[in-house]
Design a protein around this motif. Structure first.
Motif, PDB file in Angstrom:
ATOM      1  N   LYS A  24     -14.669  -3.111 -18.479  1.00  0.00           N
ATOM      2  CA  LYS A  24     -13.087  -2.404 -18.327  1.00  0.00           C
ATOM      3  C   LYS A  24     -12.361  -3.577 -18.614  1.00  0.00           C
ATOM      4  N   ILE A  28      -9.246   0.398 -19.505  1.00  0.00           N
ATOM      5  CA  ILE A  28     -10.016   1.163 -20.615  1.00  0.00           C
ATOM      6  C   ILE A  28     -11.432   0.748 -20.639  1.00  0.00           C
ATOM      7  N   ASP A  48     -13.916   4.355 -24.368  1.00  0.00           N
ATOM      8  CA  ASP A  48     -14.064   5.474 -23.728  1.00  0.00           C
ATOM      9  C   ASP A  48     -12.636   6.304 -23.604  1.00  0.00           C
ATOM     10  N   MET A  49     -12.607   7.390 -24.311  1.00  0.00           N
ATOM     11  CA  MET A  49     -11.485   8.334 -24.546  1.00  0.00           C
ATOM     12  C   MET A  49     -11.186   9.310 -23.641  1.00  0.00           C
ATOM     13  N   SER A  50     -12.235   9.612 -22.615  1.00  0.00           N
ATOM     14  CA  SER A  50     -11.966  10.644 -21.751  1.00  0.00           C
ATOM     15  C   SER A  50     -10.904  10.424 -20.494  1.00  0.00           C
ATOM     16  N   SER A  51     -10.497  11.313 -20.110  1.00  0.00           N
ATOM     17  CA  SER A  51      -9.709  11.089 -18.882  1.00  0.00           C
ATOM     18  C   SER A  51     -10.580  11.266 -17.527  1.00  0.00           C
ATOM     19  N   ALA A  52     -10.168  10.924 -16.420  1.00  0.00           N
ATOM     20  CA  ALA A  52     -10.779  10.600 -15.234  1.00  0.00           C
ATOM     21  C   ALA A  52     -11.152  11.984 -14.663  1.00  0.00           C
ATOM     22  N   ASP A  53     -10.782  13.166 -15.109  1.00  0.00           N
ATOM     23  CA  ASP A  53     -11.043  14.492 -14.662  1.00  0.00           C
ATOM     24  C   ASP A  53     -12.333  14.996 -15.484  1.00  0.00           C
ATOM     25  N   GLU A  54     -12.564  14.489 -16.493  1.00  0.00           N
ATOM     26  CA  GLU A  54     -13.550  15.208 -17.490  1.00  0.00           C
ATOM     27  C   GLU A  54     -14.766  14.577 -17.101  1.00  0.00           C
ATOM     28  N   SER A  57     -18.235  11.847 -20.741  1.00  0.00           N
ATOM     29  CA  SER A  57     -17.382  10.691 -21.439  1.00  0.00           C
ATOM     30  C   SER A  57     -17.109  11.257 -22.837  1.00  0.00           C
TER      31      SER A  57
END
Length: 86
Positions: A24, A28, A48-54, A57
């Motif tokens: 990380k 990111i 990793d382009m996902s947000s924390a709530d997704e 990944s």
């Protein structure tokens, strides 16, 4: 070595890779993956382009030369016996 499955939107099929390392940087997450466990293999660095709530990944291939150079050096330091050709 962990194996990870991706759904390729381009190919519309599942693709498997082996995860060599993860890190990380500046908040990111990046993973270094390869298509083979043995010998010289192709590798990719994925961001990793996902947000924390997704739940799942979402990864994209790092293709920016500057970002790729920086992240490659980090992975080479983490994996002392690995040389990443760009």
């Amino acid at each position: 070595m962990d194996k990870i499955k991706f759904m390729s939107e381009e190919l519309k099929e599942e693709v498997e890779f082996f995860v060599l390392e993860q890190t990380k940087i500046n908040g990111i997450s990046y993973i270094l993956v390869t298509d083979s466990e043995k010998g010289d293999a192709q590798c990719l660095i994925l961001r990793d382009m996902s947000s924390a709530d997704e739940k799942d990944s979402i990864y994209e291939i790092v293709d920016d030369d500057d970002e790729l150079g920086v992240i490659s050096k980090v992975f080479e330091e983490l994996l002392e016996d690995v040389d990443i050709e760009r």
